[in-house]
Every structure is written in structure tokens, then in C-alpha cells.
Design an enzyme around this catalytic site. Structure first.
Site, mmCIF file in Angstrom:
data_model
loop_
_atom_site.group_PDB
_atom_site.id
_atom_site.type_symbol
_atom_site.label_atom_id
_atom_site.label_comp_id
_atom_site.label_asym_id
_atom_site.label_seq_id
_atom_site.Cartn_x
_atom_site.Cartn_y
_atom_site.Cartn_z
ATOM 1 N N SER A 226 32.103 131.328 86.059
ATOM 2 C CA SER A 226 33.124 131.013 87.054
ATOM 3 C C SER A 226 33.156 129.498 87.314
ATOM 4 C CB SER A 226 32.835 131.776 88.345
ATOM 5 O OG SER A 226 31.542 131.449 88.795
ATOM 6 N N CYS A 281 38.631 135.920 80.367
ATOM 7 C CA CYS A 281 39.076 134.616 80.853
ATOM 8 C C CYS A 281 40.441 134.272 80.279
ATOM 9 C CB CYS A 281 38.075 133.542 80.487
ATOM 10 S SG CYS A 281 38.003 133.265 78.732
ATOM 11 N N GLU A 381 41.432 133.553 91.076
ATOM 12 C CA GLU A 381 41.147 134.314 89.847
ATOM 13 C C GLU A 381 40.621 135.677 90.306
ATOM 14 O OE1 GLU A 381 37.642 133.311 87.499
ATOM 15 O OE2 GLU A 381 38.748 133.802 85.679
HETATM 16 P P1 NAD Z 1 29.231 133.782 86.919
HETATM 17 O O1 NAD Z 1 29.648 132.374 87.169
HETATM 18 O O2 NAD Z 1 28.923 134.639 88.089
HETATM 19 O O3 NAD Z 1 27.918 133.811 85.980
HETATM 20 C C1 NAD Z 1 27.850 133.063 84.779
HETATM 21 C C2 NAD Z 1 26.389 132.720 84.515
HETATM 22 O O4 NAD Z 1 25.898 131.900 85.581
HETATM 23 C C3 NAD Z 1 25.477 133.943 84.451
HETATM 24 O O5 NAD Z 1 24.548 133.774 83.423
HETATM 25 C C4 NAD Z 1 24.807 133.948 85.822
HETATM 26 O O6 NAD Z 1 23.513 134.499 85.796
HETATM 27 C C5 NAD Z 1 24.743 132.475 86.174
HETATM 28 N N1 NAD Z 1 24.820 132.243 87.615
HETATM 29 C C6 NAD Z 1 25.390 133.024 88.558
HETATM 30 N N2 NAD Z 1 25.268 132.476 89.777
HETATM 31 C C7 NAD Z 1 24.597 131.318 89.605
HETATM 32 C C8 NAD Z 1 24.170 130.289 90.503
HETATM 33 N N3 NAD Z 1 24.413 130.349 91.816
HETATM 34 N N4 NAD Z 1 23.507 129.229 89.994
HETATM 35 C C9 NAD Z 1 23.270 129.140 88.675
HETATM 36 N N5 NAD Z 1 23.653 130.094 87.774
HETATM 37 C C10 NAD Z 1 24.316 131.166 88.240
HETATM 38 O O7 NAD Z 1 30.377 134.435 86.009
HETATM 39 P P2 NAD Z 1 30.540 135.955 85.586
HETATM 40 O O8 NAD Z 1 31.004 136.739 86.771
HETATM 41 O O9 NAD Z 1 29.351 136.433 84.827
HETATM 42 O O10 NAD Z 1 31.722 135.840 84.516
HETATM 43 C C11 NAD Z 1 33.072 135.804 84.875
HETATM 44 C C12 NAD Z 1 33.594 134.398 84.996
HETATM 45 O O11 NAD Z 1 33.404 133.714 83.765
HETATM 46 C C13 NAD Z 1 35.080 134.324 85.269
HETATM 47 O O12 NAD Z 1 35.323 133.297 86.187
HETATM 48 C C14 NAD Z 1 35.681 133.996 83.912
HETATM 49 O O13 NAD Z 1 36.925 133.349 83.938
HETATM 50 C C15 NAD Z 1 34.630 133.100 83.374
HETATM 51 N N6 NAD Z 1 34.718 133.030 81.915
HETATM 52 C C16 NAD Z 1 35.266 131.895 81.403
HETATM 53 C C17 NAD Z 1 35.413 131.787 80.030
HETATM 54 C C18 NAD Z 1 36.016 130.560 79.434
HETATM 55 O O14 NAD Z 1 36.027 130.442 78.234
HETATM 56 N N7 NAD Z 1 36.519 129.602 80.207
HETATM 57 C C19 NAD Z 1 35.001 132.839 79.190
HETATM 58 C C20 NAD Z 1 34.442 133.963 79.761
HETATM 59 C C21 NAD Z 1 34.315 134.045 81.145
#
Ligand code: NAD
Length: 496
Positions: A226, A281, A381
Site C-alpha cells: 500500500s 493493483c 483505493e
Molecule cells: P501492505 O502495505 O499492507 O503490506 C505489504 C507488505 O508490507 C507486507 O509484506 C507487510 O507485511 C508489510 N507491512 C505491513 N504493514 C507494515 C508496516 N506498518 N511497516 C512495515 N511493513 C509493513 O499491502 P497488502 O495489503 O499486503 O497489499 C495490497 C496493497 O498492495 C494495495 O495497496 C495494492 O495496490 C498494493 N499493490 C501494489 C502493486 C503495484 O505494483 N503497485 C502490486 C500489488 C499490490
């Protein structure tokens, strides 16, 4: 209950932390395992292994490295159904979609098999008299990949095939929501003959991420998730001297012009809006209908969306559950907020009758019409099966809407007018653009990435950008003495 561990030096590693998080099958609501959550000390142990494996892997010949990659490719291709089943059991997406995910990851492995060509440098003879210059691309060292829940196999494969092929060692930190794919891929590397310590996995949450951001042995970080976390990773990773590419969230608009083929556009809107329950995404979440076609287009989309079978992804359904109960409830709350803000609910996924267990995290396809740009269903989103229809009067209004959006991941235009299409791909401020293609995910040999709040850093994933991200260049200037050499000159080197 099974514990999903880390992977270190070619075998599972329990770590010293006793913290865990539950892993759930979203189609049944049943907790199927618990994933270890690494302490900072556990991460340090894994990073040390990656650092120890680096010198030998960096110096392994390109022939040896590509042999391992080709073997990994063959094994993955032969056994991709196994990986797809794991993805479905923890993520919830239907099996056919999980197979699609693995196939797109496989394409990056195939791209990385060509690494000898991709690493070739330049050579200039006689840059100065009898002076030659050449450039090389060298590996960075141990690199970290931090991935999201929505593509537990493909997103790591955007990065690790290229990173490993280029001679780096890898620490993968998958999402704690669906961690098992990472271990399956680690075992496959082992079977393919990758030396121990080159590919490692650390399971965990913020604690693990923070250690990876700060650990001096980690030279680069590829993050996907995210936007707020992407920004956090970019700011903190670069502050610790690392190379960082941090891909964030999205709000993808699909614009339909009045001259478009409305059946093609309606099919595309349904596929791109509801595939993987909107947890992509590159999902289309804002449908921008231009001019008088809006009523007709919405009717065609609704007619198709009503035929989607929501249910357990192992039963041949079209759309699976959402990843967790909390996420399902959050998406349902957005629908309620849109309704009370004045949007018209054309199709309501909250009342879906799913083909699956009662406790699955179900939410059917939802269409909201007459969505205003101030409503939270438009500004945020949502990451669920919700298509918001925004009606505008002109192409210019549609373009302005997209360019004003803080995200810039993907977008698509549906039209039969080549001139309009050309204007669109020239003028739109978005990293990946489709013309009559709703999910314009680039092939492995191009690079994947958005603009604005959808990506922090300079490099997109895979393709040339990926090779550049995982290597650093060195320019070598050489002169071999011959009898013409001699004399002192304290001036700045100039070419003669
Ligand atoms: P997320 O941001 O919650 O988690 C992503 C990663 O960050 C995970 O490995 C998680 O363990 C880690 N994380 C979570 N909270 C954290 C924190 N406070 N500090 C450090 N690390 C932390 O995302 P999600 O819910 O797993 O995935 C969905 C999101 O990913 C959506 O926003 C989507 O758009 C995005 N996404 C983007 C792309 C792209 O190419 N731009 C591709 C796939 C997904």
C-alpha cells in the site's frame, strides 16, 4: 497446526521468536496454520547467511547461473498447479486466476534466463591514444524483497529471478496473510541446484521490515504494497543508504468514449473490475463513461456482472472470497458509505449467495453508478469487487480526472478513434496505459511500474529497469604500456 517457518541456508529455520500470526483459508474461514513472525535477531541471522553466500554466487560463471535458472524454469512449469493450489488456499483467488499469476511470474524467470545478454557492457577502443574503456554491471550484494498478499508468487517473481541471475543473494519477506508460496518456491530453488544461502525467506511483519530497512548488509530493497507503507519503506530505506524501489497502491480509471465498442468495453470492465475480487493493483475501480453512452454501458456491465459465480476458488467459480474477514467488512463499509453519499447501487455484492462455506469471506460484484469524485468510494483505493461509475461529458474531463488523481499505476481507454487513443497515451500521467486493453500489465521484457503515489524510486520492476536496479555499473579505463608511453603530466586527464 502447521507452523510456517523461515528459510535459511537451503532449509526451514524456526527462528528464536515465538510470535506468530494465524493464516486462514478465505473460502472457509478456517485457520489452517500459523506463520512465524521474525524478531530482529532472526532477520539478522538470515541476512548473515545471504551475505555469506554472496561472494561465491557473484563469482559463479554466467553459464552456471543460467543453468540453475533454466532448471528452476522447467520445474516451475512442470509443477505450477501445486503452487496455484497453495495460492488459492491462502489468498482465495480462483484456481484459474492463480495459474495465471504463476504463468506471469514464469515469464520473468524466462526473461532472467537471458541474463548474459542483459549484463553485457560497452567497450570503446582508442578512447584516447592507446586507451580503451569498458563498462561492466556488477551485483550489489544481499537484497530484500518485501511483498504484498495479493500476488504471493508473481510479485516476488517480478524481482528475484533478475536479482539472482545478476549475482545477488535474496531475502524475501512475504505477506504474513499468505506466506506458504514463498517456502514452496524456496524448495524449488533448492531442487534446481541454487547454492544454499542465495535465496532465503524471512516471515514477519513490521519488526522484520524495519530490520531489513536498517541492516547495513542489505544493499537494495524492492517493496510492493500500500502507498503509506511504500512511502515509509522508501524514506527509511534510502535514509539507510539503500537503493529502494517501492511500488504502492492504485486507483485505476477505465475511460469509455462514445465511439467505443460497448460490448468489448463491458466485457473488459467486468473482467478488470471483478477478477481476483478486485484485489489487484491493476484492477479497474473507476469506470469513466463519456457522454450519452453511460446508461447503455452500465446496463451492459450489470447484465454481465450478474452472471458471475462467486464462491470457493477450487470449485470452478469465477470469483473467490476476499482475503480476510476484516478486509471484506472494510470493503462492504465502503459500499454503504457510497450508498449513503448518494451513489446508485446497481448491483449489491453484500447480498451475494456464494458457492462455498458459510464462513467464507464473501462479497459479490458490486456496481455503484453516479459516483461523485468527493465520495470515499472514488477517492480511496478500495481493493475489492466494487466498480464505481463516474459520468463525464468529454474526453478532456475524463483526462483531467485521471491526471488530478494522486495515483498513477494503470489506466485504459476504450475507443475506435486512433487520434483519441494517441492523445490519451501521450497526455495521461500514468505509468501503464492500455488502449482497448483493460489490464495493461507489461511483458517481462518491459518494466512494470506506476507514477506518482504508485511508485517511489526511479526504477520500475523487471525488464531493463530491473536489470539496472539489481546491478551497478563500473567503467574501467585501461592503458597497456608500449614504447610510446612516458612523461609526467599533473593536469586533469584529457583525451588525445
Ligand atoms: P501492505 O502495505 O499492507 O503490506 C505489504 C507488505 O508490507 C507486507 O509484506 C507487510 O507485511 C508489510 N507491512 C505491513 N504493514 C507494515 C508496516 N506498518 N511497516 C512495515 N511493513 C509493513 O499491502 P497488502 O495489503 O499486503 O497489499 C495490497 C496493497 O498492495 C494495495 O495497496 C495494492 O495496490 C498494493 N499493490 C501494489 C502493486 C503495484 O505494483 N503497485 C502490486 C500489488 C499490490
Amino acid at each position: 497446526m502447521q507452523t510456517i517457518a523461515h528459510w535459511l541456508d537451503g532449509k526451514p529455520f524456526a527462528g528464536s521468536s515465538t510470535a506468530t500470526a494465524p493464516v486462514t483459508n478465505p473460502a472457509t474461514g478456517v485457520v489452517t496454520g500459523q506463520v512465524a513472525l521474525a524478531s530482529a535477531a532472526d532477520v539478522r541471522t538470515v541476512v548473515e547467511a545471504a551475505a555469506a553466500a554472496f561472494p561465491a554466487w557473484r563469482d559463479a560463471s554466467l553459464a552456471k547461473r543460467t543453468q540453475v535458472l533454466f532448471r528452476f524454469r522447467e520445474l516451475l512449469n512442470e509443477r505450477k498447479e501445486e503452487l496455484a493450489a497453495i495460492i488459492t488456499s491462502e489468498h482465495g483467488k480462483v484456481l484459474a486466476d492463480a495459474m495465471g499469476e504463476v504463468s506471469r511470474g514464469l515469464e520473468i524467470v524466462e526473461f532472467a534466463c537471458g541474463i548474459p545478454h542483459l549484463l553485457k557492457g560497452g567497450y570503446t577502443e582508442n578512447a584516447s591514444t592507446k586507451v580503451d574503456i569498458f563498462s561492466v554491471r556488477q551485483a550489489l550484494g544481499p537484497v530484500a524483497i518485501i511483498s504484498p498478499f495479493n500476488f504471493p508468487a508473481m510479485v516476488p517473481m517480478w524481482f528475484f529471478p533478475v536479482a539472482i541471475a545478476a549475482g545477488n543473494t535474496v531475502v524475501l519477506k512475504p505477506s504474513e496473510k499468505d506466506p506458504s508460496s514463498s517456502l514452496w518456491m524456496a524448495e524449488l530453488w533448492q531442487e534446481a541446484g541454487l547454492p544454499a544461502g542465495v535465496f532465503n525467506v524471512v516471515q514477519g511483519d513490521k519488526v522484520a521490515v524495519d530490520e531489513l530497512l536498517e541492516n547495513p548488509a542489505i544493499k537494495a530493497i524492492s517493496f510492493v504494497g500500500s502507498t503509506p507503507i511504500a512511502k515509509y519503506v522508501y524514506v527509511n530505506g534510502t535514509a539507510h543508504g539503500k537503493r529502494v524501489q517501492a511500488l504502492g497502491g492504485a486507483k485505476n480509471h477505465m475511460v469509455v468514449l462514445p465511439d467505443a465498442d460497448l460490448d468489448l468495453a463491458a466485457d473488459a470492465a467486468v473482467n478488470a473490475g471483478f477478477g481476483s475480487a478486485g484485489e489487484r493493483c491493476m484492477a479497474v475501480s473507476a469506470l469513466v463513461a463519456v457522454g450519452s453512452i453511460a446508461d447503455d454501458l452500465v446496463a451492459r456491465i450489470a447484465e454481465r456482472a450478474k452472471t458471475i459465480r462467486t464462491g470457493d476458488g477450487t470449485r470452478g467459480t469465477d470469483m473467490g472470497p476476499l482475503v480476510t474477514e476484516a478486509h471484506r467488512d472494510k470493503v462492504a463499509a465502503y459500499i454503504a458509505a457510497g450508498e449513503s453519499a448518494g451513489a446508485t447501487v446497481v448491483l449489491d455484492g453484500r447480498t451475494v449467495k456464494a458457492d462455498g462455506a458459510d464462513d467464507g469471506f464473501w462479497l459479490g460484484p458490486t456496481i455503484l453508478d453516479h459516483v461523485g469524485t468527493e465520495m470515499s468510494v472514488y477517492t480511496d483505493e478500495i481493493f475489492g469487487p466494487v466498480l464505481s461509475v463516474v459520468r463525464v461529458e468529454s474526453y478532456d474531463e475524463a483526462l483531467a480526472l485521471i491526471n488530478a488523481n494522486p495515483y498513477g499505476n494503470g489506466t485504459a481507454l476504450f475507443t475506435n478513434d486512433g487520434g483519441a487513443a494517441r492523445r490519451f497515451h501521450n497526455e495521461v500521467e500514468v505509468g501503464m496505459v492500455g488502449i482497448n486493453v483493460p489490464i495493461p500489465v507489461p511483458m517481462a521484457y518491459y518494466s512494470f511500474g506506476g507514477w506518482k503515489n504508485s511508485l517511489f524510486g526511479d526504477s520500475h520492476a523487471h525488464g531493463t529497469d530491473g536489470v539496472h536496479f539489481f546491478t551497478r555499473t563500473k567503467a574501467v579505463t585501461t592503458r597497456w604500456l608500449d614504447p610510446s608511453h612516458g612523461g609526467l603530466n599533473l593536469g586533469f586527464p584529457q583525451n588525445h
